[in-house]
Design a protein around this motif. Structure first.
Motif: not given
Length: 205
Positions: A39-60
């Protein structure tokens, strides 16, 4: 598609820096991974994005690093006296699942699989391993033209490359795979000396 296949954005051969060293070593899950998300990190790399989630689907391709590291730690928990190189060798050579490049219609993807899909449960039984030491890697880097300044950054020690090193240092590294870059329709000779060490039962088949 029938899983598993290597994602189109995954890194594949040839390795632009050391072409005769097969990379990746092995395939591990890396697409659509359900990952813990602080929860200390937003869901995206956008500095204006303040959303937080417990889990996320990520690929790479970086997501596979966590799985491969976890598999190595798992195997090492059964063999704490073995070197990281021996553990990697076991993961690559001990019944990794072979993959079929024709599943995604891209036969060149064969060079993106490494040894196949990781199978840590089978790798517990190490069997024969390709072990090596730091000096062998230093000799390989020296044969690739790396200088003392670079080696000192890497090792923290002042190392002078020997003048009588073979130019085939990559081929001579006791690595659990072999690869050579050649020209189409041109003959070549590529000796790959290897030494295997039995770390399984003395009497085994």
């Amino acid at each position: 598609f029938t899983a598993p296949i290597v994602a189109s954005f995954s890194s594949k051969e040839p390795n632009p820096i050391t072409q005769d060293l097969l990379k990746p070593n092995i395939t591990a899950p890396g697409v659509d991974i359900l990952a813990a998300w602080s929860n200390a990190a937003p869901v995206s790399m956008d500095l204006l994005d303040k959303r937080v989630v417990d889990f996320n689907i990520i690929s790479g391709i970086a997501m596979t690093c966590h799985h491969a590291t976890g598999a190595a730690a798992y195997v090492m928990s059964f063999h704490p006296d073995k070197s990281p190189v021996a553990i990697k060798s076991a993961l690559m050579t001990t019944d990794a699942y072979p993959l079929d490049a024709t599943l995604d219609g891209n036969e060149a993807a064969e060079l993106g699989y490494g040894a196949g899909e990781i199978n840590p449960f089978k790798a517990i039984n190490l069997g024969l391993v390709y072990d090596t030491n730091v000096d062998s890697y230093i000799n390989m880097l020296c044969s690739q033209g790396y200088n003392e300044t670079f080696l000192r950054l890497l090792t923290g020690e002042f190392i002078v490359c020997s003048s009588n090193l073979s130019n085939n240092g990559v081929w001579e590294l006791n690595y659990p795979s072999i690869m050579v870059i050649g020209k189409v329709s041109e003959p070549f000779l590529a000796p790959f000396p290897r030494t295997v060490t039995n770390v399984g039962p003395a009497k085994s088949t």
